[in-house]
Design a protein around this motif. Structure first.
Motif, PDB file in Angstrom:
ATOM      1  N   LEU A  26       0.961  -1.356  -0.495  1.00 14.47           N
ATOM      2  CA  LEU A  26      -0.155  -0.105  -0.068  1.00 14.47           C
ATOM      3  C   LEU A  26       0.836   1.558   0.696  1.00 14.47           C
ATOM      4  N   GLY A  27       0.678   1.889  -1.110  1.00 16.96           N
ATOM      5  CA  GLY A  27       1.771   3.143  -0.890  1.00 16.96           C
ATOM      6  C   GLY A  27       2.934   2.840  -0.723  1.00 16.96           C
ATOM      7  N   PHE A  28       3.630   4.084  -0.836  1.00 22.23           N
ATOM      8  CA  PHE A  28       5.881   3.859  -0.425  1.00 22.23           C
ATOM      9  C   PHE A  28       5.987   4.087   1.198  1.00 22.23           C
ATOM     10  N   LYS A  29       7.007   3.724   1.457  1.00 25.57           N
ATOM     11  CA  LYS A  29       7.208   3.458   2.261  1.00 25.57           C
ATOM     12  C   LYS A  29       7.787   5.218   2.613  1.00 25.57           C
ATOM     13  N   GLU A  30       8.464   5.478   4.060  1.00 23.57           N
ATOM     14  CA  GLU A  30       8.238   6.652   4.234  1.00 23.57           C
ATOM     15  C   GLU A  30      10.382   6.801   4.115  1.00 23.57           C
ATOM     16  N   GLY A  31      10.573   8.576   3.711  1.00 27.02           N
ATOM     17  CA  GLY A  31      11.723   8.837   3.622  1.00 27.02           C
ATOM     18  C   GLY A  31      12.648   8.614   2.718  1.00 27.02           C
ATOM     19  N   LEU A  32      11.564   8.451   1.760  1.00 31.70           N
ATOM     20  CA  LEU A  32      12.023   7.853   0.656  1.00 31.70           C
ATOM     21  C   LEU A  32      11.519   9.655  -0.653  1.00 31.70           C
ATOM     22  N   THR A  33      12.401   9.911  -1.343  1.00 33.37           N
ATOM     23  CA  THR A  33      12.784  11.133  -2.309  1.00 33.37           C
ATOM     24  C   THR A  33      11.291  10.631  -3.609  1.00 33.37           C
ATOM     25  N   VAL A  46      10.675  -0.099  -2.591  1.00 36.59           N
ATOM     26  CA  VAL A  46      10.263   1.530  -2.017  1.00 36.59           C
ATOM     27  C   VAL A  46       8.544   1.006  -1.678  1.00 36.59           C
ATOM     28  N   MET A  47       8.030   0.093  -2.116  1.00 39.76           N
ATOM     29  CA  MET A  47       6.715  -0.606  -1.579  1.00 39.76           C
ATOM     30  C   MET A  47       6.457  -0.125   0.343  1.00 39.76           C
ATOM     31  N   HIS A  48       5.481  -0.366   0.427  1.00 36.35           N
ATOM     32  CA  HIS A  48       4.996   0.201   2.482  1.00 36.35           C
ATOM     33  C   HIS A  48       4.011  -1.398   2.738  1.00 36.35           C
ATOM     34  N   VAL A  49       4.998  -2.242   3.003  1.00 41.55           N
ATOM     35  CA  VAL A  49       4.187  -3.095   3.494  1.00 41.55           C
ATOM     36  C   VAL A  49       3.435  -3.560   4.600  1.00 41.55           C
ATOM     37  N   LEU A  81      -0.117   7.006   6.104  1.00 43.41           N
ATOM     38  CA  LEU A  81      -1.271   6.260   4.714  1.00 43.41           C
ATOM     39  C   LEU A  81      -2.229   4.952   5.416  1.00 43.41           C
ATOM     40  N   GLU A  82      -1.830   4.611   6.118  1.00 38.49           N
ATOM     41  CA  GLU A  82      -1.795   3.167   6.993  1.00 38.49           C
ATOM     42  C   GLU A  82      -3.543   4.302   7.665  1.00 38.49           C
ATOM     43  N   GLU A  83      -2.809   4.859   8.567  1.00 38.40           N
ATOM     44  CA  GLU A  83      -3.931   5.281   9.122  1.00 38.40           C
ATOM     45  C   GLU A  83      -5.193   6.765   8.567  1.00 38.40           C
ATOM     46  N   LEU A  84      -4.783   7.074   7.359  1.00 42.33           N
ATOM     47  CA  LEU A  84      -6.113   7.154   6.247  1.00 42.33           C
ATOM     48  C   LEU A  84      -6.316   6.808   6.007  1.00 42.33           C
ATOM     49  N   LEU A  85      -6.266   5.565   5.118  1.00 44.52           N
ATOM     50  CA  LEU A  85      -7.019   4.758   4.364  1.00 44.52           C
ATOM     51  C   LEU A  85      -7.259   3.079   5.432  1.00 44.52           C
ATOM     52  N   ILE A  86      -7.069   3.183   6.129  1.00 43.87           N
ATOM     53  CA  ILE A  86      -6.939   1.680   6.773  1.00 43.87           C
ATOM     54  C   ILE A  86      -8.302   2.070   7.987  1.00 43.87           C
ATOM     55  N   LYS A  87      -9.262   1.310   7.809  1.00 43.64           N
ATOM     56  CA  LYS A  87     -10.593   1.113   8.681  1.00 43.64           C
ATOM     57  C   LYS A  87     -10.407   0.188   9.325  1.00 43.64           C
ATOM     58  N   ARG A  88     -10.426  -0.119  10.600  1.00 50.24           N
ATOM     59  CA  ARG A  88     -10.578  -1.793  11.159  1.00 50.24           C
ATOM     60  C   ARG A  88     -12.260  -1.665  11.400  1.00 50.24           C
TER      61      ARG A  88
END
Length: 291
Positions: free
Chosen positions: A124-131, A147-150, A233-240
């Motif tokens: 889901l989206g990209f990792k932090e700290g990358l340009t 580069v992708m966030h797991v 991004l998780e906090e923005l896009l994932i609802k439990r």
């Protein structure tokens, strides 16, 4: 998922593959339309969902949807369960200039129905700290894992996949996937990577085969670089979601949902007034009782 376990299908001897990774549950797509089992006809004659909706679109879909879409159901509902990561992809906005006249964007979401032993994952989206340059270089060199966030989702997680968000489902996760598709158009997916896999003319993996077509330039032009990354991004896009929870929709997710995870008799609350809803049952049996 094993076809005989969930869908009631029977294996290769009846023409079905032994395992099926994607099932179109509800569809009015011209190429892959849903069929309706007609219980009123002893012959077992099937009808297409499109035929049912054509008979009275306002009754089935609601006045507003029927006026805008006719007898087309703008929601396409799929089940996904892959044993390998699916291709890395992004969906454009409906207004993207690279879309052809018969194409549209394809917002979607993932409702996690099962995650084996909690080892299944998604990208889901990209990792932090990358340009931006770091990311674009890795994607052009077919190195999406760099580069992708797991994310390791839990059952009941509802994951928004807005247009412009790069994503890929991983192995071991059963997902219900609603998608929004305009009438007489094909929802567009642009692939950034297929993990270097090769296929023969039958679509089977083959080390002597050819790679799937990628759409690097189009995909890079469709990415929403304003989205946050990593945990933000998780906090923005994932609802439990828990049992009977309702998600009303958001700016990133046009698909309201009510989620049931326990057996019993429960009231279904209409998510959008005077519009249709889709209901799917992934385990056990379901009976709908109307007042």
């Amino acid at each position: 998922f094993p076809s005989h376990d969930i869908k009631g299908l029977r294996g290769p001897e009846n023409g079905w593959p032994e395992r099926i990774g994607e099932s179109w549950e509800i569809s009015t797509d011209a190429q892959f339309p849903s069929k309706i089992m007609n219980a009123k006809k002893p012959s077992g004659e099937n009808l297409y969902l499109t035929d049912i909706l054509n008979s009275d679109p306002e009754f089935y879909l609601g006045f507003k949807i029927a006026k805008e879409f006719g007898s087309h159901c703008p929601l396409l509902l799929k089940w996904l369960n892959a044993k390998e990561p699916l291709s890395v992809q992004v969906h454009p906005k409906h207004s993207h200039p690279a879309l052809k006249s018969n194409e549209c964007g394809k917002p979607e979401s993932w409702l996690v129905l099962n995650n084996g032993n909690d080892e299944g994952y998604v990208f889901l989206g990209f990792k932090e700290g990358l340009t931006k340059d770091d990311i674009m270089t890795a994607l052009r060199e077919d190195k999406p894992r760099d580069v992708m966030h797991v994310v390791y989702p839990k059952v009941g997680d509802y994951i928004s996949i807005p247009t412009g968000c790069v994503h890929a489902t991983g192995p071991g996760v059963l997902i219900a996937e609603p998608q929004y598709v305009l009438p007489n158009k094909s929802g567009k997916t642009w692939r950034l990577s297929d993990w270097g896999r090769l296929y023969n003319s039958k679509g089977e993996q083959d080390p002597k085969g050819q790679p799937r077509e990628l759409h690097i330039d189009e995909a890079l032009s469709a990415i929403d670089w304003d989205l946050p990354r990593g945990k933000a991004l998780e906090e923005l896009l994932i609802k439990r979601l828990g049992h009977q929870h309702i998600f009303p929709g958001s700016n990133f997710n046009p698909f309201p949902v009510q989620y049931f995870s326990k057996a019993g008799l429960y009231e279904y609350k209409q998510l959008v007034k005077k519009q249709f809803s889709l209901v799917t049952c992934w385990e056990g049996q379901l009976q709908l009782i109307s007042k």
